[in-house]
Every structure is written in structure tokens, then in C-alpha cells.
Design a protein around this motif. Sequence first.
Motif, PDB file in Angstrom:
ATOM      1  N   LEU A   1       0.855  -1.184   0.000  1.00 37.42           N
ATOM      2  CA  LEU A   1       0.000   0.000   0.000  1.00 37.42           C
ATOM      3  C   LEU A   1       0.893   1.236   0.000  1.00 37.42           C
ATOM      4  O   LEU A   1       1.940   1.253   0.645  1.00 37.42           O
ATOM      5  N   THR A   2       0.481   2.268  -0.722  1.00 38.89           N
ATOM      6  CA  THR A   2       1.265   3.494  -0.793  1.00 38.89           C
ATOM      7  C   THR A   2       0.419   4.685  -0.350  1.00 38.89           C
ATOM      8  O   THR A   2      -0.798   4.702  -0.537  1.00 38.89           O
ATOM      9  N   GLU A   3       1.093   5.663   0.214  1.00 38.00           N
ATOM     10  CA  GLU A   3       0.391   6.851   0.682  1.00 38.00           C
ATOM     11  C   GLU A   3      -0.175   7.614  -0.505  1.00 38.00           C
ATOM     12  O   GLU A   3       0.528   7.932  -1.468  1.00 38.00           O
ATOM     13  N   PHE A   4      -1.454   7.916  -0.426  1.00 39.12           N
ATOM     14  CA  PHE A   4      -2.153   8.624  -1.486  1.00 39.12           C
ATOM     15  C   PHE A   4      -2.424  10.072  -1.095  1.00 39.12           C
ATOM     16  O   PHE A   4      -2.294  10.986  -1.888  1.00 39.12           O
ATOM     17  N   ARG A   5      -2.822  10.279   0.152  1.00 45.55           N
ATOM     18  CA  ARG A   5      -3.048  11.635   0.643  1.00 45.55           C
ATOM     19  C   ARG A   5      -2.927  11.643   2.164  1.00 45.55           C
ATOM     20  O   ARG A   5      -3.028  10.615   2.807  1.00 45.55           O
ATOM     21  N   ARG A   6      -2.746  12.856   2.704  1.00 43.33           N
ATOM     22  CA  ARG A   6      -2.557  13.028   4.140  1.00 43.33           C
ATOM     23  C   ARG A   6      -3.181  14.368   4.523  1.00 43.33           C
ATOM     24  O   ARG A   6      -3.061  15.338   3.796  1.00 43.33           O
ATOM     25  N   LYS A   7      -3.826  14.394   5.681  1.00 44.40           N
ATOM     26  CA  LYS A   7      -4.430  15.633   6.169  1.00 44.40           C
ATOM     27  C   LYS A   7      -4.222  15.715   7.674  1.00 44.40           C
ATOM     28  O   LYS A   7      -4.529  14.777   8.403  1.00 44.40           O
ATOM     29  N   ASP A   8      -3.688  16.841   8.117  1.00 47.46           N
ATOM     30  CA  ASP A   8      -3.507  17.108   9.537  1.00 47.46           C
ATOM     31  C   ASP A   8      -4.693  17.943  10.006  1.00 47.46           C
ATOM     32  O   ASP A   8      -4.898  19.063   9.532  1.00 47.46           O
ATOM     33  N   PHE A   9      -5.479  17.397  10.920  1.00 54.03           N
ATOM     34  CA  PHE A   9      -6.670  18.064  11.426  1.00 54.03           C
ATOM     35  C   PHE A   9      -6.419  18.745  12.778  1.00 54.03           C
ATOM     36  O   PHE A   9      -7.349  19.112  13.471  1.00 54.03           O
ATOM     37  N   GLY A  10      -5.170  18.875  13.158  1.00 47.41           N
ATOM     38  CA  GLY A  10      -4.841  19.498  14.441  1.00 47.41           C
ATOM     39  C   GLY A  10      -4.704  18.472  15.550  1.00 47.41           C
ATOM     40  O   GLY A  10      -3.611  18.182  15.995  1.00 47.41           O
TER      41      GLY A  10
END
Length: 124
Positions: free
Chosen positions: A28-37
Motif C-alpha cells: 500500500l502506498t500513501e495517497f493523501r494526508r491531512k492534519d486536522f490538528g
Amino acid sequence: MNLKFTHSNILSTDLQRSIKFYSDALDLTEFRRKDFGKFIMVYLRDKNNFELEVRLNKNSEAKLNLGDNPTHIAFVAEDYDSMLKKHRQMNCVNFVDENLGVYFIKDPDGYNIEILSKNFFENL
């Protein structure tokens, strides 16, 4: 009704360790990332666009207690024997049924992942 499955979610206590495990064990490969705090979501994908959402709660360092929860994700392996060999070398196999062509691996946080041979359902 027209629905499309988008992803499954797991918690992680160490995001980099989880990403490395899922990359090494299941490609599996990283597709997206989001930091929500307060937490970070990382979406990992396979070649068929299945997404695994890995969530890290920033203020929680406690080990996950999965108990007797049978929830798991499953993958069909094109080359079952090679995958089983690879996972045995990674020392993450925790159950094998050679007759049915199925085994389970555990990720670093204790989640079970089922690996099926491509003719598993025909063998039932």
C-alpha cells in the motif's frame, strides 16, 4: 441505490511504523494526508484503489486494546505462497489454514489482516 466503498479506517499509535508495515506487507502506498490538528489521517492505496485510512490521535500514546474484536480487512493474494513466505519472514503471521488457503497477519497495533488465496471461495 448506487454506492461505492471508499475506505476502511484503523487507529495507529505510531504513524510512520504503520505506514512502513502496510507498505512492506501489502504494497500500500500513501495517497493523501491531512492534519486536522488533534489527529492526522493518512490514506494508503493498493493498485485497485482500495483505501485504508490510518488515523493517529496526537494526544494519545496509549496502546490500543482491540480485545476480542473480530473486525478485520482482507486481501486476495495473486501469489499466495510468496506472500505467506514474505509475511513469515516479517514475523507477522498469527494463523494459517493450509487446507483452505487463508492466513492472518497482525499489524504493529494488533489489527488482524486476512490474506486469501485467489481460489479461496472456490475451495469452501
